[in-house]
Motif scaffolding. Structure first.
Motif, PDB file in Angstrom:
ATOM      1  N   HIS A 147       0.404  -0.754   0.413  1.00  0.00           N
ATOM      2  CA  HIS A 147      -0.324  -0.021   0.083  1.00  0.00           C
ATOM      3  C   HIS A 147       0.542   1.227  -0.315  1.00  0.00           C
ATOM      4  O   HIS A 147       0.979   2.144  -0.541  1.00  0.00           O
ATOM      5  CB  HIS A 147      -0.775   0.379   1.226  1.00  0.00           C
ATOM      6  N   ALA A 148       1.975   1.295   0.686  1.00  0.00           N
ATOM      7  CA  ALA A 148       2.416   2.201   1.041  1.00  0.00           C
ATOM      8  C   ALA A 148       3.563   2.519  -0.207  1.00  0.00           C
ATOM      9  O   ALA A 148       3.332   3.945  -0.484  1.00  0.00           O
ATOM     10  CB  ALA A 148       4.059   2.473   1.800  1.00  0.00           C
ATOM     11  N   PHE A 149       3.687   1.573  -1.527  1.00  0.00           N
ATOM     12  CA  PHE A 149       4.217   2.014  -2.683  1.00  0.00           C
ATOM     13  C   PHE A 149       3.992   2.262  -3.628  1.00  0.00           C
ATOM     14  O   PHE A 149       4.065   3.398  -4.094  1.00  0.00           O
ATOM     15  CB  PHE A 149       4.817   0.719  -2.799  1.00  0.00           C
ATOM     16  N   GLN A 150       2.475   2.026  -3.352  1.00  0.00           N
ATOM     17  CA  GLN A 150       1.287   2.166  -4.212  1.00  0.00           C
ATOM     18  C   GLN A 150       0.813   3.776  -4.097  1.00  0.00           C
ATOM     19  O   GLN A 150       0.667   4.495  -4.709  1.00  0.00           O
ATOM     20  CB  GLN A 150      -0.175   1.340  -3.336  1.00  0.00           C
ATOM     21  N   LEU A 151       1.214   4.550  -2.690  1.00  0.00           N
ATOM     22  CA  LEU A 151       1.008   5.727  -2.923  1.00  0.00           C
ATOM     23  C   LEU A 151       1.768   6.453  -2.854  1.00  0.00           C
ATOM     24  O   LEU A 151       2.015   7.511  -3.245  1.00  0.00           O
ATOM     25  CB  LEU A 151       0.489   6.244  -0.493  1.00  0.00           C
ATOM     26  N   LEU A 152       3.156   5.606  -3.171  1.00  0.00           N
ATOM     27  CA  LEU A 152       4.261   6.874  -3.108  1.00  0.00           C
ATOM     28  C   LEU A 152       4.460   7.024  -4.534  1.00  0.00           C
ATOM     29  O   LEU A 152       5.249   8.177  -5.177  1.00  0.00           O
ATOM     30  CB  LEU A 152       5.327   5.976  -2.197  1.00  0.00           C
ATOM     31  N   VAL A 153       4.818   5.665  -4.886  1.00  0.00           N
ATOM     32  CA  VAL A 153       4.597   6.138  -7.068  1.00  0.00           C
ATOM     33  C   VAL A 153       4.179   7.298  -7.450  1.00  0.00           C
ATOM     34  O   VAL A 153       3.311   7.440  -7.284  1.00  0.00           O
ATOM     35  CB  VAL A 153       4.571   4.708  -8.097  1.00  0.00           C
ATOM     36  N   SER A 154       4.958   7.479  -8.212  1.00  0.00           N
ATOM     37  CA  SER A 154       4.345   8.881  -9.406  1.00  0.00           C
ATOM     38  C   SER A 154       3.760   8.696 -10.466  1.00  0.00           C
ATOM     39  O   SER A 154       4.584   7.908 -11.009  1.00  0.00           O
ATOM     40  CB  SER A 154       5.474  10.341  -9.055  1.00  0.00           C
ATOM     41  N   ARG A 155       3.481   9.472 -11.173  1.00  0.00           N
ATOM     42  CA  ARG A 155       2.859   9.437 -12.610  1.00  0.00           C
ATOM     43  C   ARG A 155       4.465   9.816 -13.458  1.00  0.00           C
ATOM     44  O   ARG A 155       4.287   8.224 -14.290  1.00  0.00           O
ATOM     45  CB  ARG A 155       2.314  10.689 -12.569  1.00  0.00           C
ATOM     46  N   GLN A 156       4.931  10.971 -13.063  1.00  0.00           N
ATOM     47  CA  GLN A 156       6.243  10.296 -13.698  1.00  0.00           C
ATOM     48  C   GLN A 156       7.243   8.983 -13.359  1.00  0.00           C
ATOM     49  O   GLN A 156       7.700   8.671 -15.179  1.00  0.00           O
ATOM     50  CB  GLN A 156       7.312  11.700 -13.289  1.00  0.00           C
ATOM     51  N   ARG A 157       7.115   8.264 -12.252  1.00  0.00           N
ATOM     52  CA  ARG A 157       8.076   7.303 -12.404  1.00  0.00           C
ATOM     53  C   ARG A 157       6.930   5.888 -11.942  1.00  0.00           C
ATOM     54  O   ARG A 157       7.080   6.080 -10.618  1.00  0.00           O
ATOM     55  CB  ARG A 157       9.220   7.742 -11.563  1.00  0.00           C
ATOM     56  N   PRO A 158       5.985   5.648 -12.632  1.00  0.00           N
ATOM     57  CA  PRO A 158       5.324   4.893 -11.787  1.00  0.00           C
ATOM     58  C   PRO A 158       6.195   2.730 -11.532  1.00  0.00           C
ATOM     59  O   PRO A 158       5.104   2.684 -11.573  1.00  0.00           O
ATOM     60  CB  PRO A 158       4.509   4.040 -13.333  1.00  0.00           C
ATOM     61  N   MET A 159       7.181   3.037 -11.363  1.00  0.00           N
ATOM     62  CA  MET A 159       8.060   2.074 -11.281  1.00  0.00           C
ATOM     63  C   MET A 159       8.592   2.122 -10.320  1.00  0.00           C
ATOM     64  O   MET A 159       8.917   1.062  -9.939  1.00  0.00           O
ATOM     65  CB  MET A 159       8.500   1.285 -12.440  1.00  0.00           C
ATOM     66  N   GLY A 160       8.582   2.887  -9.202  1.00  0.00           N
ATOM     67  CA  GLY A 160       9.434   3.091  -8.902  1.00  0.00           C
ATOM     68  C   GLY A 160       9.395   4.080  -7.801  1.00  0.00           C
ATOM     69  O   GLY A 160       8.969   5.089  -7.825  1.00  0.00           O
ATOM     70  N   VAL A 161      10.128   4.412  -6.008  1.00  0.00           N
ATOM     71  CA  VAL A 161      10.008   5.613  -5.514  1.00  0.00           C
ATOM     72  C   VAL A 161      11.310   6.049  -5.586  1.00  0.00           C
ATOM     73  O   VAL A 161      12.416   5.703  -5.190  1.00  0.00           O
ATOM     74  CB  VAL A 161       9.256   4.765  -3.474  1.00  0.00           C
ATOM     75  N   SER A 162      10.831   7.403  -5.011  1.00  0.00           N
ATOM     76  CA  SER A 162      12.469   8.362  -5.575  1.00  0.00           C
ATOM     77  C   SER A 162      12.639   8.739  -4.283  1.00  0.00           C
ATOM     78  O   SER A 162      11.973   8.263  -3.405  1.00  0.00           O
ATOM     79  CB  SER A 162      12.093   9.055  -6.503  1.00  0.00           C
ATOM     80  N   LEU A 163      13.982   8.384  -3.643  1.00  0.00           N
ATOM     81  CA  LEU A 163      14.771   9.569  -3.147  1.00  0.00           C
ATOM     82  C   LEU A 163      13.422  10.775  -2.361  1.00  0.00           C
ATOM     83  O   LEU A 163      13.251  10.427  -0.623  1.00  0.00           O
ATOM     84  CB  LEU A 163      15.847   9.958  -3.035  1.00  0.00           C
ATOM     85  N   LYS A 164      13.515  11.224  -3.243  1.00  0.00           N
ATOM     86  CA  LYS A 164      12.505  12.809  -2.813  1.00  0.00           C
ATOM     87  C   LYS A 164      11.120  11.727  -1.808  1.00  0.00           C
ATOM     88  O   LYS A 164      10.759  12.460  -0.400  1.00  0.00           O
ATOM     89  CB  LYS A 164      11.633  13.670  -3.605  1.00  0.00           C
ATOM     90  N   GLN A 165      10.584  10.932  -2.321  1.00  0.00           N
ATOM     91  CA  GLN A 165       8.971  10.492  -1.621  1.00  0.00           C
ATOM     92  C   GLN A 165       9.769   9.689  -0.639  1.00  0.00           C
ATOM     93  O   GLN A 165       9.223   9.706   0.039  1.00  0.00           O
ATOM     94  CB  GLN A 165       8.279   9.945  -3.055  1.00  0.00           C
ATOM     95  N   PHE A 166      10.526   8.954  -0.896  1.00  0.00           N
ATOM     96  CA  PHE A 166      10.830   8.133   0.424  1.00  0.00           C
ATOM     97  C   PHE A 166      11.421   9.109   1.633  1.00  0.00           C
ATOM     98  O   PHE A 166      11.062   8.191   2.550  1.00  0.00           O
ATOM     99  CB  PHE A 166      12.172   7.484  -0.177  1.00  0.00           C
ATOM    100  N   ASP A 167      11.771  10.014   1.641  1.00  0.00           N
ATOM    101  CA  ASP A 167      12.035  10.233   2.756  1.00  0.00           C
ATOM    102  C   ASP A 167      11.430  10.944   3.443  1.00  0.00           C
ATOM    103  O   ASP A 167      10.912  11.738   4.194  1.00  0.00           O
ATOM    104  CB  ASP A 167      12.862  12.230   1.914  1.00  0.00           C
TER     105      ASP A 167
END
Lengths: 630, 630
Positions: free
Chosen positions: A139-159
């Protein structure tokens, strides 16, 4: 009026923050209750059948039932059989068959059932926790992925996530956690990376020491000396030399003890006699030198991080204290002197099985303590009820109507000119105050001769008092069975683990717990600093990152390696133990949950609006933020 | 002179053909000994430390050691503490700490270690047996494949093998075994087919019954009646009605027992009183009708193949016998009457857990019996030694110098005009003859008050006698721990099994054991007959195959289905339990052994000479042939 509600007071006690372990124990006890009660019914069923069958041996059916209940605890064993046995030798068959079925079969089955339930509950708990974590990560992953990067979480989001999840974590640690998760080297975290979240999130980060030993930075001559000591204390020869010293010392203590075995109160004498004293001073100096060598050779940090070294150290310190106590003749501390014999425990280190057993012992200690606390809470409840009903009912020479009157007798018998006090002492096992009650209840727990206390109290009150004692017996039986099941489970788990991984649990690598290593280059650190500056955090949170750059400047390297450590938990061991099953559980979980997750993920990405915002700035000073989910 | 070598006689007893199970138990005990002794040493170590520490409470070091040893068995518990406790209340701490460490921790660890070893030994035994079988199959396959058919074994070769391996197997069964192995339908057995050899080889073959019920061939009206009964006895309603009858009967027995509870010897009266009698006749007739209905509805074969039905049947028969005994007033058989209460055991069938427990109980019975036999052999050895040293040493009013003199006292005390015999009875626990010795040893096994026997005998002989009793205690502790470990293992295994397969073990399919089905067509049977005729076997061995053809003629079908059955063994369950691990074991085994097997196979096929001969004609009448490897 009778104030038994006081017995319920422990409920409030248990419902506090520090009694989490006790609550867990109680939950486990309640979960084990249904199968326990099932087998108990079987036990009681056979007891009733035998009570009817054996009524000839006892006067009434009540007598018969009570005697067979006590016989189940073996507390009245040969005595209850003897009158019948003296009349007819074959009557022993009845008792032997009863004991074989009830004591040796069904009671063991009881243990088996509780052990099995215990085992299963532990595993199910582990499974549900594991799947909860996985679902949280999904669920967290789903909330964190952005439209620009649908396959992953960037450092900004993770932070942003970490600032919410662990508000007190420094910016450096957040960055290092991200790096530890990011194994692929891509500029974002994939779902696979993210699954390790709970393994990584509790690590304590530290720059790796450049050298292997603590004395690497010392001048060359000193370094060589310490290096020599280091090699010495790590050598097998040194180790076995110490074992020999311990063994000789042990033999010496035993020989002296036998040689000076001259009656009461010679214990102090024994340990102050010249020959023993000189021997113990000798051995103690050897131990002292060993401790000093080890501390200097390994460095204090490495030395004290091993449980065994801590044990050696404390025993040696105690022995020194004992010697000082002897030198100044401080009698109340003489028991410290005897602790010296604990040195012998070091001999048990030689064998792998003992290391396993003793490590299990240390590992079990916190759980055992919480189980002990649970037992004391039950004791407290029963003590209150006992004090309410049975305070001051037994006293010397009471209980003359019961069959156990002898045990309560206190009379002076005169043989010629000599008067001897014949004492039964059992009047001491009373419920007059809370401490006496606790001792009495412990005696009831040990079970042997418990019926003397029961019959004594019963004869002075009513025969309903037996209900109290029988209930107590059954309650302690439950708790004791749980304790046995717990020790069995912990030990068997540990043995299976070391068998599965073909390595003992106590090898050096494992002692260090879980270790992750992350290499940070200068460029990365600078880029991250820039990123953090953009997200407008306070300067205080940046200082930890600037520290990284400063450390690089000082050491002159262009990159630094950080180590994240945490101690190994039961959950880590379970992860390894159930490796294959875990894959099945995950597969099953994915089949059930992932389609709907994927759908909602797709919906989210299709929905209008820009990149889902990284978390809003958390209020770092607020006390209401979530402090971590464990 | 002392003839203790007689104590070694059981060794000859054990070394006979029927004591295989006992030998296995002894082996298991010896295998568990090393870890057991390790923990025992730890136990003794703490005992010695506490003996030195607690010497103030006892007079001498020997006293201290013996008291703490006995305390370990709890047999002297509150008593040994009482004198010190009456002087200083805090002295109880010493005893509580000692018991907590030794009894509640290390003794449980002992069980854990034995349980773990036991578990591991069982699994390793299973593994090595499994790999031996696989290696045997590999080698046999290699020997059986011929140059013409390098990929498989033909019926001819297989038949040759079976004539060697199972000389008494009929030609039909050999053919059916081949068919059961041959799942691919190819004219030969591949190695994969051949791997099932040991699963299939013990099957008992029978033509499948054409119908489902035993009454299918009866005339239509009779068929309908039996069909109705069949449906009735299989219905839930019938089952629950029976439970209700049993429950009412049980309540009735209890109520009557309490109502007529008027002192000694009223047991017969109770069971002969009119109201009870009419009730029991009523309930017994209900049970009788149930048995008859079930036998007629299910057929005798199906009825008696279920353990539970057998139990119902025998209890009902016993109850009838009891009623007859009562009717003719045959007192010695009154105990049969009480067996009637065993009917209540049927109530436990309702719950799955009880079914599991009771099934485990039935399953364990043979092993328990062999463990009991092992125990009796130990008893015998100790009894011989005991009789040699301690025969006639205790008698009424002996042991006046010991602390347990009271228990051996037998005096007449006169109160006014009434004379009361005060008896201690313990002089009955002697070693005067083999039966008394056995009872005494059982009392020592139960542990409670064992020190009274020990101290009594010690006071009349020398204090070295204690060695005998302590050794016996340790030996029985080993055997008892093994028994507990065995029950634990069996039960936990069963529960894990039913959990893994999500079905209770006692569902109907499982009750039938392992079943293989093979369809034989007319052509196949004829071809096989031809083949066998070519290999010049005696006519007698062909008759079984001709029987197959005759059965086909009689039924008029062109093919017949044969069922091979055998009961499920522990090994079958283990196969399912360790499924994944077995694959690993096989993989590991192949890596190590297959290359060399392949090589030797290649060499064999390259070597000159015709097709490796099928087995030479075995001497069917010879008694020296191999009778199967188990």
């Amino acid at each position: 009026h009778v104030r038994v509600t006081r017995a319920l007071r422990p409920i409030f006690l248990v419902d506090c923050r520090y009694c989490g372990a006790v609550r867990r124990n109680l939950r486990q006890i309640f979960q084990s209750l249904p199968p326990f009660i099932d087998i108990l019914l079987l036990l009681l069923f056979f007891m009733v059948i035998f009570a009817i069958l054996g009524k000839n041996y006892f006067n009434t059916l009540e007598n018969s039932l009570v005697s067979l209940f006590v016989l189940l605890t073996t507390a009245n064993f040969p005595d209850v059989m003897m009158p019948a046995y003296s009349k007819n030798r074959w009557s022993c068959v009845f008792f032997i068959v009863y004991l074989s079925i009830e004591l040796y079969f069904i009671m063991n089955l009881l243990l088996a059932v509780v052990f099995d339930t215990f085992n299963d509950v532990e595993k199910m708990k582990f499974k549900s926790l594991l799947l909860h974590k996985r679902s949280a990560i999904d669920h967290a992953f789903q909330l964190l992925v952005s439209r620009q990067r649908p396959m992953g979480v960037s450092l900004k989001q993770f932070d942003g996530l970490m600032r919410f999840y662990r508000p007190r974590m420094s910016a450096r640690d957040r960055f290092l956690t991200y790096k530890a998760l990011n194994t692929s080297g891509a500029p974002m975290l994939s779902l696979q990376d993210f699954y390790k979240f709970y393994e990584v999130t509790g690590l304590k980060w530290k720059a790796r020491r450049s050298g292997e030993h603590w004395f690497d930075d010392l001048p060359h001559t000193t370094f060589l000396i310490f290096k020599g000591i280091n090699l010495l204390v790590k050598s097998k020869a040194f180790q076995y030399a110490m074992y020999v010293v311990v063994a000789i010392n042990g033999v010496w203590i035993l020989v002296e003890t036998y040689r000076l075995n001259k009656g009461v109160q010679n214990l102090i004498y024994l340990f102050t006699s010249t020959s023993t004293n000189s021997a113990s001073v000798l051995s103690l100096s050897v131990y002292g030198v060993e401790v000093l060598l080890k501390i200097s050779g390994l460095g204090p940090m490495a030395y004290f991080s091993s449980g065994w070294n801590l044990f050696d150290f404390s025993v040696t310190v105690f022995a020194f204290l004992g010697l000082i106590a002897l030198a100044f003749n401080m009698e109340p501390f003489y028991f410290i002197v005897v602790l010296r014999t604990l040195q012998l425990l070091r001999l048990f280190k030689i064998k792998l099985r003992y290391r396993n057993v003793l490590d299990t012992m240390f590992e079990l200690f916190p759980r055992m303590a919480s189980l002990g606390l649970t037992l004391i809470i039950f004791y407290y409840s029963f003590a209150i009820v006992g004090m309410e009903f049975f305070a001051d009912v037994v006293y010397p020479n009471c209980c003359n109507t019961s069959t156990v009157a002898d045990s309560y007798r206190q009379i002076n018998i005169t043989f010629g000119n000599k008067t001897v006090l014949e004492e039964g002492y059992y009047y001491l096992n009373n419920f007059n105050n809370i401490l006496s009650s606790f001792v009495t209840l412990f005696e009831l727990t040990v079970v042997n001769n418990w019926y003397i206390t029961m019959e004594g109290v019963t004869s002075m009150t009513s025969h309903w008092s037996r209900l109290y004692f029988m209930t107590f017996y059954i309650v302690t039986m439950v708790v004791m069975t749980i304790i046995v099941a717990f020790i069995l489970d912990a030990f068997v788990f540990r043995m299976n683990y070391s068998r599965k991984n073909r390595e003992p649990l106590d090898n050096p690598e494992d002692e260090n717990g879980i270790v992750f290593e992350v290499e940070v280059s200068r460029d990365e650190a600078l880029a991250t600093l820039e990123l953090y500056k953009q997200t407008c955090l306070g300067l205080s949170s940046l200082s930890s990152l600037q520290g990284v750059l400063q450390a690089m400047d000082r050491s002159g390297h262009s990159s630094l390696v950080y180590q994240g450590r945490r101690s190994r938990t039961k959950s880590d061991l379970s992860m390894k133990m159930y490796e294959e099953e875990i894959q099945e559980w995950y597969a099953e979980y994915s089949r059930e949950n992932l389609p709907q997750l994927d759908q909602s993920l797709a919906r989210e990405l299709d929905s209008p609006g820009s990149e889902p915002s990284p978390f809003p700035e958390p209020q770092l000073n607020s006390q209401t933020g979530p402090h971590g989910i464990n």
